[in-house]
Write a protein that holds these residues in place. Structure first.
Motif, PDB file in Angstrom:
ATOM      1  N   UNK A   1       0.721  -1.388  -0.040  1.00 52.45           N
ATOM      2  CA  UNK A   1      -0.058   0.447   0.366  1.00 52.45           C
ATOM      3  C   UNK A   1       0.999   1.438   0.286  1.00 52.45           C
ATOM      4  N   UNK A   2       1.613   1.641   0.806  1.00 49.08           N
ATOM      5  CA  UNK A   2       2.598   2.229   0.405  1.00 49.08           C
ATOM      6  C   UNK A   2       3.035   3.374  -0.527  1.00 49.08           C
ATOM      7  N   UNK A   3       3.788   1.647  -1.480  1.00 50.35           N
ATOM      8  CA  UNK A   3       3.633   2.416  -2.766  1.00 50.35           C
ATOM      9  C   UNK A   3       3.444   1.787  -3.850  1.00 50.35           C
ATOM     10  N   UNK A   4       2.135   2.202  -3.593  1.00 46.98           N
ATOM     11  CA  UNK A   4       0.920   2.380  -4.727  1.00 46.98           C
ATOM     12  C   UNK A   4       0.534   3.590  -4.010  1.00 46.98           C
ATOM     13  N   UNK A   5       0.645   3.733  -2.591  1.00 44.87           N
ATOM     14  CA  UNK A   5       0.180   5.968  -2.439  1.00 44.87           C
ATOM     15  C   UNK A   5       1.241   6.094  -3.042  1.00 44.87           C
ATOM     16  N   UNK A   6       2.522   6.164  -3.035  1.00 44.03           N
ATOM     17  CA  UNK A   6       3.728   7.013  -3.531  1.00 44.03           C
ATOM     18  C   UNK A   6       2.830   7.459  -5.144  1.00 44.03           C
ATOM     19  N   UNK A   7       2.843   5.973  -6.023  1.00 44.98           N
ATOM     20  CA  UNK A   7       2.515   6.109  -7.238  1.00 44.98           C
ATOM     21  C   UNK A   7       1.435   7.843  -7.306  1.00 44.98           C
ATOM     22  N   UNK A   8       0.624   7.167  -6.674  1.00 43.69           N
ATOM     23  CA  UNK A   8      -1.212   8.395  -7.050  1.00 43.69           C
ATOM     24  C   UNK A   8      -0.710   9.396  -6.873  1.00 43.69           C
ATOM     25  N   UNK A   9       0.002   9.762  -5.009  1.00 45.15           N
ATOM     26  CA  UNK A   9       0.352  10.858  -5.139  1.00 45.15           C
ATOM     27  C   UNK A   9       1.784  11.762  -5.985  1.00 45.15           C
ATOM     28  N   UNK A  10       2.801  10.679  -6.498  1.00 53.60           N
ATOM     29  CA  UNK A  10       2.871  11.532  -7.880  1.00 53.60           C
ATOM     30  C   UNK A  10       2.533  11.602  -8.827  1.00 53.60           C
ATOM     31  N   UNK A  11       1.834  10.782  -9.477  1.00 61.16           N
ATOM     32  CA  UNK A  11       0.587  11.469 -10.348  1.00 61.16           C
ATOM     33  C   UNK A  11      -0.043  12.420 -10.321  1.00 61.16           C
TER      34      UNK A  11
END
Length: 426
Positions: free
Chosen positions: A166-176
């Motif tokens: 989940x933290x990796x996924x959350x970072x992916x969304x934030x960066x997008x």
């Protein structure tokens, strides 16, 4: 912040005994994604729109029990969210010693009904999909952002679906989101000349949304009808706007799969496999519409992957009984699909079709070859398929091993119960 606010809205509604609060909860489930898309159009910023959305629902929890539910809850929420955003901008303007009036004027002034009429809202959702699928974003980010913003899946749900922490996924969304803001990616449907090259990503994302609704990656329910119906609705919008063969193929594929919904589980939510389904429960209107779209998409040259997958679904849909399924035709279509879009998952599906045509031993050999390459080692359907074919062969020990592996990988309760029953039957 969005998920925290969402949980706050939902937990507040659950805790309340006032039926109007339950109404707020229902409106949140039904309308929050539409309201968010419109607020993004009005505010031009994901973060501001999400904050405004949750401010609007907090206002609804306070005001609707006192004033009654408005005649048009969606318009009310859009209006409330917009004014909450204006208030926030005024506060920031005062802090920055800017002109309050200037801050207010940065938001368009329109009639409330015009913000939330049906046509504008649907256009907003399509705008949001194309924005989330902009080619400046990495494919993984496109998918994650669309599932989060368009479909409202939680970060944890998306992470589970893609086997990502989940933290990796959350970072992916934030960066997008940061990329959309820094690159000033426009919030709009592309012009006609750009549409074909943007279509592939949009089709892929819509199909992923459908798949999550058709076979939920986790939870108590086999399906999530809200997601599959939303994907079909988006597919229809896309076909209307861009009637390309692959858009028709995808819509056909979704309709043909969705036609089986009523037959896929018992009243208690237990899984019913395709061979055991009562085909009189299949939705004939969806099948007819899907078959017409398949014919239209197959007339195009070259034929695309969605059209071929829809053709496979059509073979299943037109078989009066499971025993009448033309498995030779299905294997041939998987051969075509494998050449168009090679992948281990397509190989797995072809292996199952071969097993149905030539016997379980042939399918087991193909599946074991895929697993021996190290592919699909953590893919539950691969182990479940091997287990089922080994069971049919009478290879109980091998079946037990694969059922146990599939059980360890499943996060969905109906599938867990199904696999446990199969294990107990060995």
């Amino acid at each position: 912040m969005k998920e925290v606010a969402s949980r706050r809205v939902q937990s507040t509604a659950v805790a309340a005994i006032d039926p109007i609060n339950e109404t707020v909860k229902a409106v949140y489930v039904a309308e929050s994604r539409r309201v968010l898309a419109t607020l993004i159009r009005l505010l031009g910023d994901f973060e501001a729109a999400e904050e405004a959305l949750h401010d609007a629902f907090r206002a609804a929890l306070e005001q609707w029990p006192r004033d009654g539910v408005p005649a048009n809850p969606r318009a009310w929420l859009v209006s409330a969210g917009r004014f909450k955003a204006i208030d926030a901008m005024r506060r920031r303007a005062r802090f920055d010693q800017l002109d309050e009036q200037q801050a207010t004027e940065r938001l368009p002034v329109q009639d409330v009904a015009a913000w939330a009429d049906e046509e504008s809202v649907e256009d907003d959702r399509l705008r949001l999909i194309f924005t989330c699928c902009h080619p400046a974003l990495a494919p993984d980010a496109q998918i994650a952002l669309t599932l989060r913003e368009v479909c409202g899946l939680t970060t944890e749900e998306i992470a589970q679906a893609f086997l990502t922490p989940p933290p990796t996924l959350a970072q992916r969304i934030v960066r997008a989101k940061a990329k959309i803001r820094s690159a000033r990616i426009p919030y709009r449907v592309p012009d006609a000349p750009e549409l074909p090259q943007r279509l592939g990503a949009v089709l892929r994302v819509i199909y992923l949304v459908f798949n999550e609704g058709y076979a939920a990656s986790s939870g108590r329910s086999l399906t999530r009808h809200d997601l599959s119906s939303e994907a079909i609705r988006l597919g229809r919008l896309l076909v209307e706007m861009l009637p390309e063969a692959e858009a028709r193929g995808l819509l056909a594929l979704m309709l043909l799969h969705e036609s089986r919904r009523a037959a896929r589980s018992t009243a208690e939510g237990e899984v019913i496999l395709l061979d055991d389904q009562d085909r009189s429960l299949w939705d004939r209107a969806s099948i007819e519409e899907g078959l017409q779209l398949v014919r239209e998409s197959l007339r195009a040259r070259p034929v695309g992957p969605y059209a071929v997958q829809a053709a496979i679904a059509a073979v299943h849909a037109t078989a009066p009984r499971a025993a009448d399924t033309d498995w030779n035709e299905i294997v041939g279509l998987y051969d075509v699909l494998g050449r168009l879009e090679p992948s281990p998952v397509i190989e797995l599906n072809r292996a199952v079709a071969v097993a149905m045509r030539d016997g379980p031993a042939a399918g087991v050999a193909l599946i074991e070859a895929i697993l021996a390459r190290g592919q699909l080692a953590d893919y539950r359907p691969a182990h479940a398929a091997r287990a089922e074919l080994c069971r049919r062969l009478g290879a109980k020990a091998a079946a037990r091993t694969s059922y146990e592996r599939a059980l360890a990988l499943t996060k969905q309760e109906p599938e867990r119960r199904y696999l446990e029953r199969r294990l107990a039957e060995l």
